[in-house]
Scaffold this motif. Structure first.
Motif, PDB file in Angstrom:
ATOM      1  N   GLU A 145      50.650  73.763  11.963  1.00  0.00           N
ATOM      2  CA  GLU A 145      51.974  73.255  11.475  1.00  0.00           C
ATOM      3  C   GLU A 145      53.016  73.736  12.438  1.00  0.00           C
ATOM      4  O   GLU A 145      54.073  73.033  12.449  1.00  0.00           O
ATOM      5  N   VAL A 156      53.470  71.381  15.356  1.00  0.00           N
ATOM      6  CA  VAL A 156      53.919  69.961  15.163  1.00  0.00           C
ATOM      7  C   VAL A 156      55.389  70.226  14.942  1.00  0.00           C
ATOM      8  O   VAL A 156      56.153  69.334  15.452  1.00  0.00           O
ATOM      9  N   THR A 160      51.009  63.901  16.596  1.00  0.00           N
ATOM     10  CA  THR A 160      51.783  63.804  15.451  1.00  0.00           C
ATOM     11  C   THR A 160      52.524  62.178  15.495  1.00  0.00           C
ATOM     12  O   THR A 160      53.219  61.838  16.311  1.00  0.00           O
ATOM     13  N   LEU A 174      54.360  67.792   6.440  1.00  0.00           N
ATOM     14  CA  LEU A 174      53.459  67.030   7.403  1.00  0.00           C
ATOM     15  C   LEU A 174      51.997  67.284   6.763  1.00  0.00           C
ATOM     16  O   LEU A 174      51.682  68.115   5.790  1.00  0.00           O
ATOM     17  N   VAL A 214      60.966  68.427  11.154  1.00  0.00           N
ATOM     18  CA  VAL A 214      59.928  67.964  10.250  1.00  0.00           C
ATOM     19  C   VAL A 214      60.300  68.509   8.863  1.00  0.00           C
ATOM     20  O   VAL A 214      60.479  69.718   8.720  1.00  0.00           O
ATOM     21  N   CYS A 223      47.976  64.613  13.114  1.00  0.00           N
ATOM     22  CA  CYS A 223      48.804  65.019  12.078  1.00  0.00           C
ATOM     23  C   CYS A 223      49.804  64.102  11.672  1.00  0.00           C
ATOM     24  O   CYS A 223      50.364  63.104  12.745  1.00  0.00           O
ATOM     25  N   HIS A 224      50.436  63.726  10.614  1.00  0.00           N
ATOM     26  CA  HIS A 224      51.532  62.776  10.228  1.00  0.00           C
ATOM     27  C   HIS A 224      52.510  63.869   9.824  1.00  0.00           C
ATOM     28  O   HIS A 224      52.361  64.884   9.136  1.00  0.00           O
ATOM     29  N   ALA A 225      53.639  63.452   9.950  1.00  0.00           N
ATOM     30  CA  ALA A 225      54.918  64.230   9.777  1.00  0.00           C
ATOM     31  C   ALA A 225      56.110  63.241   9.217  1.00  0.00           C
ATOM     32  O   ALA A 225      56.172  61.968   9.665  1.00  0.00           O
TER      33      ALA A 225
END
Length: 305
Positions: free
Chosen positions: A194, A197, A159, A212, A209, A231-233
């Motif tokens: 999810e 992350v 992430t 995401l 977070v 993933c981007h968070a």
């Protein structure tokens, strides 16, 4: 009636094209090789192979490039004889993945993962009896229990955390000096992506977070055949103070856009400074962390001023 005929004809034509496309035929042929021992033996007589010794692939250095030769089966040979005859060397996979051609790297990673899996699954976990692999090496069977074992991958999230204008990168003690990358961790049993992350970010850097999104995935052979889920968070800029878990990480920092752009350009071999410290550099393009970082740079530079 004519309209119905046209619909049926179009569907039949579409099905015919799919069944005879290069990709579909290739995938079905590969599946047959995995299930049909005699067909696989026949393919091996005309196939080419990568060479491995103690899980290290064989590479040839030609000028500044590294080549991965594909060779016909030649029986068992001594390591020194192969290296002398073919003018190359068996290279640690971590190095090989980053110096080999892009089309060879995924195949080397898959091959080593499969070899490692066979080495660790020679006995049935229920009976303790030896398992037997099929010709393709796609499974192992215990004839005592009737259990069939298949190679598996462990899901891992990786992430890239951002607070909107900066991204967070970290390093572990085992990393090469100066290298920073995105946060990563194994999925726990029962977790979805999810949840993993959010938990990993909270565990490793003490941040919560806010949102995401998924980017891409990649097979990675370390530590033992993982499926990297990238993933981007996003975290709130007002709540972005890092509280690093020193049991997990050695360092964790926020990096601005300019620092990231410079780090992407930096050669790891030139990152050491006169005082012995190291300028930050990031994983090479073959790693999915590199893709995450480049996506973040693109997103930052495309925003209106």
């Amino acid at each position: 009636m004519a309209a119905i005929y046209q619909v049926v004809y179009r569907r039949a034509s579409s099905l015919f094209c799919r069944l005879h496309s290069t990709y579909v035929r290739k995938m079905r042929y590969l599946n047959e090789l995995k299930e049909d021992d005699s067909l696989c033996r026949q393919a091996q007589t005309s196939g080419t192979f990568y060479l491995f010794h103690n899980l290290s692939p064989f590479l040839q250095k030609v000028g500044k490039k590294y080549l991965v030769p594909q060779l016909s089966a030649a029986g068992a040979l001594e390591k020194s004889a192969i290296e002398s005859e073919l003018k190359g060397s068996f290279t640690d996979l971590r190095k090989a993945l980053f110096v080999a051609d892009g089309k060879d790297s995924p195949l080397l990673a898959s091959a080593q993962s499969l070899l490692r899996w066979h080495d660790s699954h020679q006995y049935c976990s229920k009976t303790g009896q030896p398992t037997q692999k099929n010709v393709a090496g796609s499974k192992r069977v215990c004839h005592g229990s009737g259990i069939t074992y298949y190679p598996q991958m462990s899901p891992v999230v990786i992430t890239l955390v951002s607070d909107g204008s900066r991204c967070l990168l970290a390093r572990q003690p085992s990393f090469p000096q100066g290298m920073y990358t995105a946060l990563s961790g194994f999925c726990d049993v029962g977790e979805n992506v999810e949840e993993t992350v959010r938990r990993e970010v909270a565990e490793e850097v003490g941040l919560e977070v806010e949102s995401l999104w998924y980017s891409a995935s990649q097979h990675w052979p370390f530590p033992s055949s993982c499926l990297m889920i990238a993933c981007h968070a996003l975290v709130r800029a007002q709540q972005a103070e890092i509280s690093m878990n020193s049991l997990e990480l050695e360092e964790a920092h926020w990096f601005g856009l300019e620092e990231i752009v410079e780090g992407l350009k930096r050669d790891p071999r030139s990152s050491k400074q006169d005082d012995g410290s190291f300028l930050p550099w990031f994983p090479p393009k073959q790693a999915i962390a590199h893709q995450l970082i480049c996506e973040w740079v693109k997103q930052q530079t495309s925003q209106p001023a």
